[in-house]
Write a protein that holds these residues in place. Sequence first.
Motif, PDB file in Angstrom:
ATOM      1  N   GLU A 101      11.096  -1.206  -4.142  1.00 48.40           N
ATOM      2  CA  GLU A 101      11.637  -2.044  -3.067  1.00 48.40           C
ATOM      3  C   GLU A 101      13.131  -2.285  -3.275  1.00 48.40           C
ATOM      4  OE1 GLU A 101      10.258  -2.824  -0.380  1.00 48.40           O
ATOM      5  OE2 GLU A 101       8.092  -2.836  -0.663  1.00 48.40           O
ATOM      6  N   VAL A 104      14.851   0.733  -2.073  1.00 50.59           N
ATOM      7  CA  VAL A 104      14.871   0.736  -0.609  1.00 50.59           C
ATOM      8  C   VAL A 104      16.055  -0.074  -0.093  1.00 50.59           C
ATOM      9  CG1 VAL A 104      13.670  -0.134   1.436  1.00 50.59           C
ATOM     10  CG2 VAL A 104      12.425   1.196  -0.265  1.00 50.59           C
ATOM     11  N   ARG A 155      16.322  -0.465   6.891  1.00 48.72           N
ATOM     12  CA  ARG A 155      15.397  -0.648   5.777  1.00 48.72           C
ATOM     13  C   ARG A 155      14.080   0.103   6.021  1.00 48.72           C
ATOM     14  NH1 ARG A 155      11.881  -3.075   2.604  1.00 48.72           N
ATOM     15  NH2 ARG A 155      12.646  -3.849   0.592  1.00 48.72           N
ATOM     16  N   ASP A 156      13.615   0.114   7.272  1.00 53.31           N
ATOM     17  CA  ASP A 156      12.407   0.865   7.600  1.00 53.31           C
ATOM     18  C   ASP A 156      12.607   2.349   7.308  1.00 53.31           C
ATOM     19  OD1 ASP A 156      11.101  -1.416   8.361  1.00 53.31           O
ATOM     20  OD2 ASP A 156      11.341  -1.093  10.517  1.00 53.31           O
ATOM     21  N   SER A 159      12.645   2.838   3.569  1.00 51.89           N
ATOM     22  CA  SER A 159      11.284   2.709   3.045  1.00 51.89           C
ATOM     23  C   SER A 159      10.467   3.966   3.346  1.00 51.89           C
ATOM     24  CB  SER A 159      10.607   1.481   3.660  1.00 51.89           C
ATOM     25  OG  SER A 159       9.277   1.359   3.201  1.00 51.89           O
ATOM     26  N   ARG A 163       8.797   6.463   0.567  1.00 52.03           N
ATOM     27  CA  ARG A 163       7.348   6.704   0.631  1.00 52.03           C
ATOM     28  C   ARG A 163       7.047   8.166   0.968  1.00 52.03           C
ATOM     29  NH1 ARG A 163       4.142   2.503   4.040  1.00 52.03           N
ATOM     30  NH2 ARG A 163       5.827   2.693   5.550  1.00 52.03           N
TER      31      ARG A 163
END
Length: 286
Positions: A101, A104, A155-156, A159, A163
Amino acid sequence: MWATNNIEAGWQYGERRDGVRKIHPCLIQFERLPPAEKRYDSQLAVQTLKTVMALGYYLTMDKPPSRIKSVRLPNEPFLQSNGYKPAPLDLSAIALTPKMEELVDQLAENTRNLWAKERILQGWTYGLNEDSDMKRSPHLVPYSKVDDAIKKANRDTASETVRTLLAYGYNLDPPTGEQLEALLAEAAKSKHMAFRTYRVQKNYAVSTGKWYFEFEIMTAGPMRVGWAHADCSPGCQLGSDEYTWAFDGYNAIKIHFGASDPFGRQYQVGDVVGCFLDLFDRTISK
């Protein structure tokens, strides 16, 4: 993911971008994007990987899964008038550790900086309103001032990137010990070396008369204010060449053509600085 986030925010496909009506021409299949947009997406992917490695992460790869499914989004509101519907990878089963995180967050800020860099290279600069003809954007601001919706989108994306790497079988091992300390020191040094040039909402190419503007000091730290030729690049540091003149109130100096001399006094947060240009006497005052 960019398309998904924008559609969720109320944007729709249209041939010409309109920030007020939330119409965007890039809500189309990737292969149909304009070359400049494709290049940006590709460069972003490459720069993201470089950033992960520059932050000291060690990348290794296990055997990747045979197939990664895509999210099946509903037609409303995602199906666009041109037939396009985004299909991001289904990464719901991939969980991130607290350390991931942190990565990220770093990648999100870097993604925004890469976007800003690309816009600046294209001649864009700050403006109160989005104006594609004048190449002005209200989003060319420090990351801490960026709109929350844009931060979430960045941020999305970051992320999803992390991932996606994990889903494809990559392992990301964070730096430790002396390596981490060295990286943090280098990052702090680079942050202090960075600069951005902001322009007023409307500028004038003047050759006669007397002109004045003023600004209020809102934050502490090194800043330069002054005058420049109308065609000055947004990435040019004021005072660095023969076409710009600057006052640095943090260091109490004036700068022109890269040379500096003591001038004025150090300003403080809350001070209002006036900048006066007299083209009759050919003088600049602060």
